[in-house]
Design a protein around this motif. Sequence first.
Motif, short mmCIF file in Angstrom:
data_model
loop_
_atom_site.label_atom_id
_atom_site.label_comp_id
_atom_site.label_asym_id
_atom_site.label_seq_id
_atom_site.Cartn_x
_atom_site.Cartn_y
_atom_site.Cartn_z
N THR A 1 0.85 -1.19 0.00
CA THR A 1 0.00 0.00 0.00
C THR A 1 0.88 1.23 0.00
O THR A 1 1.68 1.44 0.91
CB THR A 1 -0.91 0.03 1.23
OG1 THR A 1 -1.72 -1.13 1.23
CG2 THR A 1 -1.79 1.26 1.21
N ARG A 2 0.74 2.02 -1.00
CA ARG A 2 1.54 3.23 -1.07
C ARG A 2 0.96 4.31 -0.17
O ARG A 2 -0.25 4.32 0.09
CB ARG A 2 1.62 3.70 -2.53
CG ARG A 2 2.38 2.71 -3.39
CD ARG A 2 2.41 3.12 -4.84
NE ARG A 2 1.12 2.94 -5.50
CZ ARG A 2 0.94 3.10 -6.79
NH1 ARG A 2 1.95 3.46 -7.56
NH2 ARG A 2 -0.23 2.92 -7.33
N ALA A 3 1.82 5.20 0.23
CA ALA A 3 1.40 6.20 1.22
C ALA A 3 0.26 7.05 0.69
O ALA A 3 -0.70 7.35 1.40
CB ALA A 3 2.59 7.07 1.60
N PHE A 4 0.36 7.43 -0.56
CA PHE A 4 -0.69 8.33 -1.08
C PHE A 4 -2.04 7.62 -1.14
O PHE A 4 -3.08 8.25 -1.03
CB PHE A 4 -0.28 8.88 -2.45
CG PHE A 4 -0.62 8.00 -3.60
CD1 PHE A 4 -1.84 8.12 -4.25
CD2 PHE A 4 0.27 7.03 -4.04
CE1 PHE A 4 -2.16 7.31 -5.32
CE2 PHE A 4 -0.04 6.22 -5.10
CZ PHE A 4 -1.25 6.36 -5.74
N GLU B 1 -1.86 21.24 2.90
CA GLU B 1 -1.02 20.09 2.61
C GLU B 1 -0.11 19.74 3.78
O GLU B 1 0.04 18.58 4.15
CB GLU B 1 -0.18 20.35 1.36
CG GLU B 1 -1.02 20.52 0.11
CD GLU B 1 -0.16 20.81 -1.11
OE1 GLU B 1 1.07 20.97 -0.95
OE2 GLU B 1 -0.70 20.86 -2.22
N ARG B 2 0.49 20.76 4.36
CA ARG B 2 1.41 20.50 5.46
C ARG B 2 0.69 19.93 6.68
O ARG B 2 1.16 19.02 7.34
CB ARG B 2 2.13 21.80 5.84
CG ARG B 2 3.03 22.33 4.73
CD ARG B 2 3.53 23.73 5.06
NE ARG B 2 4.45 24.26 4.03
CZ ARG B 2 4.05 24.84 2.91
NH1 ARG B 2 2.77 24.97 2.65
NH2 ARG B 2 4.95 25.29 2.04
N GLN B 3 -0.50 20.49 6.91
CA GLN B 3 -1.26 20.04 8.06
C GLN B 3 -1.72 18.59 7.86
O GLN B 3 -1.64 17.77 8.77
CB GLN B 3 -2.46 20.96 8.23
CG GLN B 3 -3.20 20.80 9.55
CD GLN B 3 -4.32 21.82 9.68
OE1 GLN B 3 -4.31 22.83 8.98
NE2 GLN B 3 -5.27 21.55 10.56
N LEU B 4 -2.20 18.28 6.67
CA LEU B 4 -2.63 16.92 6.37
C LEU B 4 -1.48 15.94 6.54
O LEU B 4 -1.64 14.86 7.10
CB LEU B 4 -3.16 16.85 4.93
CG LEU B 4 -4.66 17.00 4.74
CD1 LEU B 4 -5.00 16.98 3.27
CD2 LEU B 4 -5.40 15.90 5.46
N ALA B 5 -0.31 16.36 6.06
CA ALA B 5 0.85 15.48 6.15
C ALA B 5 1.15 15.16 7.61
O ALA B 5 1.41 14.01 7.97
CB ALA B 5 2.05 16.14 5.47
N VAL C 1 2.57 11.32 7.15
CA VAL C 1 3.28 11.06 5.90
C VAL C 1 3.96 12.35 5.43
O VAL C 1 3.76 13.41 6.02
CB VAL C 1 2.33 10.56 4.80
CG1 VAL C 1 1.68 9.25 5.20
CG2 VAL C 1 1.26 11.60 4.50
N GLY C 2 4.73 12.22 4.40
CA GLY C 2 5.42 13.39 3.86
C GLY C 2 4.46 14.24 3.03
O GLY C 2 3.42 13.77 2.58
N GLU D 1 0.46 13.95 -3.92
CA GLU D 1 0.06 12.98 -4.93
C GLU D 1 -1.40 12.58 -4.76
O GLU D 1 -2.13 12.42 -5.73
CB GLU D 1 0.98 11.75 -4.86
CG GLU D 1 2.40 12.06 -5.31
CD GLU D 1 3.27 10.83 -5.41
OE1 GLU D 1 2.73 9.71 -5.41
OE2 GLU D 1 4.51 10.99 -5.50
N ALA D 2 -1.82 12.43 -3.51
CA ALA D 2 -3.22 12.08 -3.27
C ALA D 2 -4.13 13.21 -3.75
O ALA D 2 -5.16 12.96 -4.40
CB ALA D 2 -3.44 11.81 -1.78
N LEU D 3 -3.75 14.44 -3.46
CA LEU D 3 -4.58 15.56 -3.90
C LEU D 3 -4.63 15.64 -5.42
O LEU D 3 -5.64 16.01 -6.01
CB LEU D 3 -4.04 16.87 -3.31
CG LEU D 3 -4.26 17.04 -1.81
CD1 LEU D 3 -3.58 18.30 -1.31
CD2 LEU D 3 -5.75 17.08 -1.50
N ARG D 4 -3.52 15.28 -6.03
CA ARG D 4 -3.48 15.30 -7.49
C ARG D 4 -4.45 14.29 -8.06
O ARG D 4 -5.14 14.55 -9.06
CB ARG D 4 -2.04 14.99 -7.96
CG ARG D 4 -1.74 15.48 -9.32
CD ARG D 4 -1.88 16.97 -9.43
NE ARG D 4 -0.92 17.67 -8.62
CZ ARG D 4 -1.20 18.75 -7.90
NH1 ARG D 4 -2.41 19.25 -7.90
NH2 ARG D 4 -0.29 19.33 -7.18
#
Lengths: 227, 227
Positions: free
Chosen positions: A4-7, A32-36, A41-42, A48-51
């Motif tokens: 399972t990839r992180a994204f 993004e920073r807060q979600l990470a 995760v980084g 990548e997930a948002l993309r």
Amino acid sequence: MKRTRAFEDVLAQIERRIAEDGLTVGDRLPGERQLAEQLGVGRSSVREALRVLETLGVVSSQVGRGPDAGAVLTSRPDTALTDLLRLNLGLATLEQREVVDARLMIERWSAAHAAATTRAGVAELAAAIEGMDRAATAEEFVEHDTAFHCAIADASGNRLIAAIMRSLRDAMRRNAIEAVERLGDPSVLRADHERIRAAIAAGDPEEAQQAVTDHLAHAYPALFPGH
Amino acid sequence: MKRTRAFEDVLAQIERRIAEDGLTVGDRLPGERQLAEQLGVGRSSVREALRVLETLGVVSSQVGRGPDAGAVLTSRPDTALTDLLRLNLGLATLEQREVVDARLMIERWSAAHAAATTRAGVAELAAAIEGMDRAATAEEFVEHDTAFHCAIADASGNRLIAAIMRSLRDAMRRNAIEAVERLGDPSVLRADHERIRAAIAAGDPEEAQQAVTDHLAHAYPALFPGH
DNA sequence: GACCACTGTATGGTCAGACCATACCTAACC
DNA sequence: GGTTAGGTATGGTCTGACCATACAGTGGTC
């Protein structure tokens, strides 16, 4: 035993959050920073997930600051479907016959329902026909032709089917231009359009359906040997 | 003056390369580092572009080394469509009525064409009906029900429509399970399925179409007040 | 008080570099 | 010849840094 990839994990978390928190169109996702940080995760994985979500047409990212900045939930299946079809068509996985058949199916349904349920949108149809009359090039003609057929789908009242219709048209744009150029004189198409418009305005689903069928047969004579 | 993000440029370049070089399913893309250098962008931008392509179902990334490693062109519109519909449905942008109408449109078309063009796939239909008979839970029932309806779409010979069908079913899975539970006794559905199968086996498009229409009316009585 | 210019800041966009896990490839070894 | 150990190219991930953008606040000016 699948990795399972992180994204993908981020994707699942965001999707879960949307479902559980009842988020809807217009709501904002954390930065993004807060979600990470929240998900451990980084930031690149979050990006990548948002993309992916952006590709699927459910979020839209804005830079800057303020209420509209950041990742906002949207819902534009049209563009996503268009990209999907265009790229898959580009790989020549689908044949023209299949796409045209799908179009025929959708347009018959749309025309019948537009005629049966409402007279709204008839003005758009007339305007699109007028636009086609004024068109000097095949590109312009196809542009208004697309508007005409999408207006029918919109008038049917089903947004999913309208989205599929719009995507199909967008993905087939080049194809449609070639078809018009191959045809040379689009006057036969004009008569078809007028017939479709009249049937919808008159509220005659059967006639509308038949008119659409004949219309596509004229536009793609090679695929309809009977005509 | 619209800003163009780096990954969008990468996307366009890759798409252009696919079209110009005539790349097809199975071909490999250059590695992420190599692509980044060629296009003059950072590796993360390349990764975001590849993630988009993966989401749209046209590439598949494998780690490791060898002929199968790296980003390989594929074509799986099904999974992409499924994700697209599921997420957009999750945002409650579409109403059940719209999805069911789309299903009805597609299933009518599929059944009619399956009956008209080929008798292939009738064995799968019988097997799916048998599977539904053996099902102990609503989940199992829906699983075989999905197989049944997808088999019809496959038998129609149109891969695009079959892909849309499959995606719709996947996206509606939870919905379908609830519908079956609400119905309680699925015996009426069994009769419908058998009628559809018989019509396709007999090569009777009209009857197949009508059988499908009645079937969906039974499955979603709330949406078909006439029945 | 109303308006305007400047600065601060949170946001996404991008890059460089590092390290890891994986899986093939190769060469040394038995 | 078969087996094993190391090499290497690949994607996966994180960190940290910097940039561009656009709002928010601040202060000044009229």
